[in-house]
Design a protein around this motif. Structure first.
Motif, PDB file in Angstrom:
ATOM      1  N   ASN A  84       0.805  -1.227   0.000  1.00  0.00           N
ATOM      2  CA  ASN A  84       0.000   0.000   0.000  1.00  0.00           C
ATOM      3  C   ASN A  84       0.837   1.276   0.000  1.00  0.00           C
ATOM      4  O   ASN A  84       0.295   2.375   0.023  1.00  0.00           O
ATOM      5  N   GLN A  85       2.159   1.133  -0.044  1.00  0.00           N
ATOM      6  CA  GLN A  85       3.018   2.316  -0.077  1.00  0.00           C
ATOM      7  C   GLN A  85       3.008   2.940  -1.479  1.00  0.00           C
ATOM      8  O   GLN A  85       2.777   2.245  -2.464  1.00  0.00           O
ATOM      9  N   PRO A  86       3.229   4.258  -1.573  1.00  0.00           N
ATOM     10  CA  PRO A  86       3.127   4.941  -2.879  1.00  0.00           C
ATOM     11  C   PRO A  86       4.369   4.788  -3.750  1.00  0.00           C
ATOM     12  O   PRO A  86       4.726   5.710  -4.493  1.00  0.00           O
ATOM     13  N   PHE A  87       5.028   3.636  -3.690  1.00  0.00           N
ATOM     14  CA  PHE A  87       6.171   3.353  -4.554  1.00  0.00           C
ATOM     15  C   PHE A  87       6.296   1.843  -4.684  1.00  0.00           C
ATOM     16  O   PHE A  87       5.950   1.091  -3.781  1.00  0.00           O
ATOM     17  N   ASP A  88       6.732   1.408  -5.862  1.00  0.00           N
ATOM     18  CA  ASP A  88       6.821  -0.027  -6.119  1.00  0.00           C
ATOM     19  C   ASP A  88       8.203  -0.456  -6.604  1.00  0.00           C
ATOM     20  O   ASP A  88       8.367  -1.565  -7.112  1.00  0.00           O
ATOM     21  N   SER A  89       9.191   0.418  -6.461  1.00  0.00           N
ATOM     22  CA  SER A  89      10.554   0.082  -6.833  1.00  0.00           C
ATOM     23  C   SER A  89      11.499   0.937  -5.995  1.00  0.00           C
ATOM     24  O   SER A  89      11.075   1.923  -5.359  1.00  0.00           O
ATOM     25  N   PRO A 149       8.036 -15.749   4.316  1.00  0.00           N
ATOM     26  CA  PRO A 149       6.675 -16.189   4.658  1.00  0.00           C
ATOM     27  C   PRO A 149       5.588 -15.197   4.256  1.00  0.00           C
ATOM     28  O   PRO A 149       4.412 -15.579   4.180  1.00  0.00           O
ATOM     29  N   HIS A 150       5.943 -13.950   4.013  1.00  0.00           N
ATOM     30  CA  HIS A 150       4.942 -12.923   3.733  1.00  0.00           C
ATOM     31  C   HIS A 150       4.728 -12.673   2.248  1.00  0.00           C
ATOM     32  O   HIS A 150       3.830 -11.916   1.872  1.00  0.00           O
ATOM     33  N   MET A 151       5.537 -13.307   1.402  1.00  0.00           N
ATOM     34  CA  MET A 151       5.501 -12.954  -0.007  1.00  0.00           C
ATOM     35  C   MET A 151       4.272 -13.486  -0.743  1.00  0.00           C
ATOM     36  O   MET A 151       3.945 -13.011  -1.824  1.00  0.00           O
ATOM     37  N   GLN A 152       3.608 -14.474  -0.167  1.00  0.00           N
ATOM     38  CA  GLN A 152       2.420 -15.020  -0.826  1.00  0.00           C
ATOM     39  C   GLN A 152       1.151 -14.265  -0.450  1.00  0.00           C
ATOM     40  O   GLN A 152       0.083 -14.539  -0.991  1.00  0.00           O
ATOM     41  N   THR A 153       1.250 -13.319   0.465  1.00  0.00           N
ATOM     42  CA  THR A 153       0.056 -12.600   0.922  1.00  0.00           C
ATOM     43  C   THR A 153      -0.371 -11.498  -0.031  1.00  0.00           C
ATOM     44  O   THR A 153      -1.510 -11.037   0.022  1.00  0.00           O
ATOM     45  N   GLY A 154       0.569 -11.033  -0.879  1.00  0.00           N
ATOM     46  CA  GLY A 154       0.258  -9.920  -1.759  1.00  0.00           C
ATOM     47  C   GLY A 154       0.302  -8.572  -1.068  1.00  0.00           C
ATOM     48  O   GLY A 154      -0.026  -7.541  -1.680  1.00  0.00           O
ATOM     49  N   ARG A 155       0.721  -8.551   0.199  1.00  0.00           N
ATOM     50  CA  ARG A 155       0.729  -7.294   0.967  1.00  0.00           C
ATOM     51  C   ARG A 155       2.140  -6.739   1.159  1.00  0.00           C
ATOM     52  O   ARG A 155       2.318  -5.725   1.813  1.00  0.00           O
ATOM     53  N   VAL A 156       3.115  -7.423   0.569  1.00  0.00           N
ATOM     54  CA  VAL A 156       4.509  -7.016   0.737  1.00  0.00           C
ATOM     55  C   VAL A 156       5.211  -7.007  -0.617  1.00  0.00           C
ATOM     56  O   VAL A 156       4.989  -7.899  -1.436  1.00  0.00           O
ATOM     57  N   ARG A 157       6.045  -6.016  -0.831  1.00  0.00           N
ATOM     58  CA  ARG A 157       6.900  -5.977  -2.009  1.00  0.00           C
ATOM     59  C   ARG A 157       8.352  -6.001  -1.562  1.00  0.00           C
ATOM     60  O   ARG A 157       8.694  -5.444  -0.515  1.00  0.00           O
ATOM     61  N   ILE A 158       9.208  -6.625  -2.368  1.00  0.00           N
ATOM     62  CA  ILE A 158      10.644  -6.508  -2.163  1.00  0.00           C
ATOM     63  C   ILE A 158      11.167  -5.569  -3.235  1.00  0.00           C
ATOM     64  O   ILE A 158      11.017  -5.832  -4.431  1.00  0.00           O
ATOM     65  N   LEU A 159      11.776  -4.472  -2.803  1.00  0.00           N
ATOM     66  CA  LEU A 159      12.205  -3.435  -3.727  1.00  0.00           C
ATOM     67  C   LEU A 159      13.620  -3.651  -4.240  1.00  0.00           C
ATOM     68  O   LEU A 159      13.957  -3.193  -5.333  1.00  0.00           O
ATOM     69  N   ALA A 160      14.469  -4.315  -3.449  1.00  0.00           N
ATOM     70  CA  ALA A 160      15.867  -4.505  -3.850  1.00  0.00           C
ATOM     71  C   ALA A 160      16.513  -5.526  -2.935  1.00  0.00           C
ATOM     72  O   ALA A 160      16.027  -5.798  -1.830  1.00  0.00           O
ATOM     73  N   VAL A 161      17.610  -6.116  -3.399  1.00  0.00           N
ATOM     74  CA  VAL A 161      18.448  -6.967  -2.546  1.00  0.00           C
ATOM     75  C   VAL A 161      19.760  -6.224  -2.306  1.00  0.00           C
ATOM     76  O   VAL A 161      20.147  -5.341  -3.064  1.00  0.00           O
ATOM     77  N   SER A 162      20.443  -6.587  -1.217  1.00  0.00           N
ATOM     78  CA  SER A 162      21.612  -5.821  -0.781  1.00  0.00           C
ATOM     79  C   SER A 162      22.911  -6.237  -1.459  1.00  0.00           C
ATOM     80  O   SER A 162      23.935  -5.578  -1.270  1.00  0.00           O
ATOM     81  N   THR A 163      22.885  -7.309  -2.226  1.00  0.00           N
ATOM     82  CA  THR A 163      24.112  -7.861  -2.796  1.00  0.00           C
ATOM     83  C   THR A 163      24.281  -7.478  -4.269  1.00  0.00           C
ATOM     84  O   THR A 163      23.352  -6.985  -4.906  1.00  0.00           O
ATOM     85  N   ALA A 164      25.474  -7.761  -4.799  1.00  0.00           N
ATOM     86  CA  ALA A 164      25.758  -7.424  -6.196  1.00  0.00           C
ATOM     87  C   ALA A 164      25.019  -8.345  -7.158  1.00  0.00           C
ATOM     88  O   ALA A 164      24.805  -7.984  -8.320  1.00  0.00           O
ATOM     89  N   GLN A 165      24.655  -9.546  -6.700  1.00  0.00           N
ATOM     90  CA  GLN A 165      23.901 -10.492  -7.525  1.00  0.00           C
ATOM     91  C   GLN A 165      22.475 -10.624  -6.994  1.00  0.00           C
ATOM     92  O   GLN A 165      22.224 -10.472  -5.795  1.00  0.00           O
TER      93      GLN A 165
END
Length: 322
Positions: free
Chosen positions: A133-138, A209-225
């Motif tokens: 629900n946050q106003p950004f998706d990336s 565990p929260h990724m199947q709920t549709g209520r959470v987005r992952i915007l980036a990972v911290s590693t180079a890969q």
């Protein structure tokens, strides 16, 4: 030389050897306390409990996980630093165990010298999560929003590493993102899901565990890969934050002055679990990146991290809490 004389000469060595073997052969002679110095439900706690379950059929005594949270892991870690080195008290920590000396105003132990390394267990890739629900998706959209709304996009963290990653990203992107401290990844994720926290850095284990709920987005990972668990999620570097590559690890330590043979025996016992195909599948299901390394490699990694964090502190990129 008479048989009696030979017996007297050999007696001290003969007595010492069985004692050492008994120390290993009877381990564990009672339940093993595995102290996780963070709150329950976080990624480290989940991993430690999975390891304890996997060890149960192979050992005569159980591994009992005990959460002793407080002071960014210092409370539980200090208890292990003061425990008897008999193999019945162990510690499972994240890599901020080493970083804490540069983040906290004082420490009751030396994170490297005052523990016996047992093994590195996993790599700890961090992910930037946000509520759907946050106003950004990336990440790019989040940075743009944070620039238009200075100080309004807080970023949650659970320990020194995730705090450093969040503030380092903000520093490189030129935005103000206040750090919001949590006691565990589970608590952080609950507030992300509920919309109380805009963003947060946490482990893949806490996020999965929260990724199947549709209520959470992952915007980036911290590693180079990119992460094998979230292959569609771009890295921070791919989204304009050049050369951003930060991650941690989870390791098992023991009290200082442990008999090297006992430490090696415990490490070998844990390695057999990590080499088991069924347990590796369990790690994948939990979102855990296996990175098992024996004690010498763990010690090398701890010493290397200590040098890295010392340089970061000297450059002013880690500020000690007052």
């Amino acid at each position: 030389m008479s048989p009696r004389r030979r017996h007297l000469l050999l007696a001290p060595a003969a007595l010492a050897l069985p004692a050492r073997l008994r120390a290993q052969g009877t381990w564990p002679s009672r339940p093993v306390r595995v102290i996780v110095p963070y709150a329950a439900s976080g990624g480290t706690d989940i991993l430690a409990r999975a390891l304890g379950e996997a060890l149960r059929p192979t050992l005569p005594q159980p591994f009992v996980v005990e959460n002793r949270a407080g002071a960014a892991g210092v409370v539980g870690s200090e208890a292990v630093a003061r425990a008897e080195p008999d193999g019945h008290t162990l510690l499972v920590v994240v890599s901020t165990h080493v970083m804490n000396r540069y983040h906290l105003p004082s420490m009751p132990y030396d994170a490297v010298r005052d523990f016996t390394p047992i093994a590195m267990l996993t790599r700890n890739t961090m992910v930037l999560v946000a509520g759907a629900n946050q106003p950004f998706d990336s990440l790019r959209a989040m940075i743009d929003y944070a620039k238009r709304n200075p100080g309004r996009v807080g970023t949650g963290s659970t320990e020194a590493l995730s705090s450093f990653i969040g503030q380092e990203l903000a520093r490189r992107a030129g935005v103000d993102m206040p750090d919001v401290a949590y006691r565990s990844g589970g608590q952080l994720m609950n507030d992300i899901v509920a919309g109380h926290l805009p963003t947060g850095w946490t482990s893949t284990v806490s996020a999965a565990p929260h990724m199947q709920t549709g209520r959470v987005r992952i915007l980036a990972v911290s590693t180079a890969q990119r992460s094998a668990f979230f292959p569609d999620v771009p890295t921070a570097a791919e989204q304009g934050v050049a050369e951003f590559d930060l991650s941690g690890w989870v390791a098992m330590l023991a009290p200082p002055r442990m008999d090297p043979a006992l430490a090696a025996s415990i490490g070998a016992t844990v390695q057999r679990v990590f080499d088991d195909a069924a347990f590796q599948q369990r790690l994948v299901a939990l979102g855990v990146e296996r990175d098992f390394r024996p004690a010498p490699a763990l010690l090398e990694a701890m010493q290397r991290d200590d040098r890295i964090w010392a340089a970061a502190a000297q450059a002013g990129h880690i500020r000690s809490q007052q």
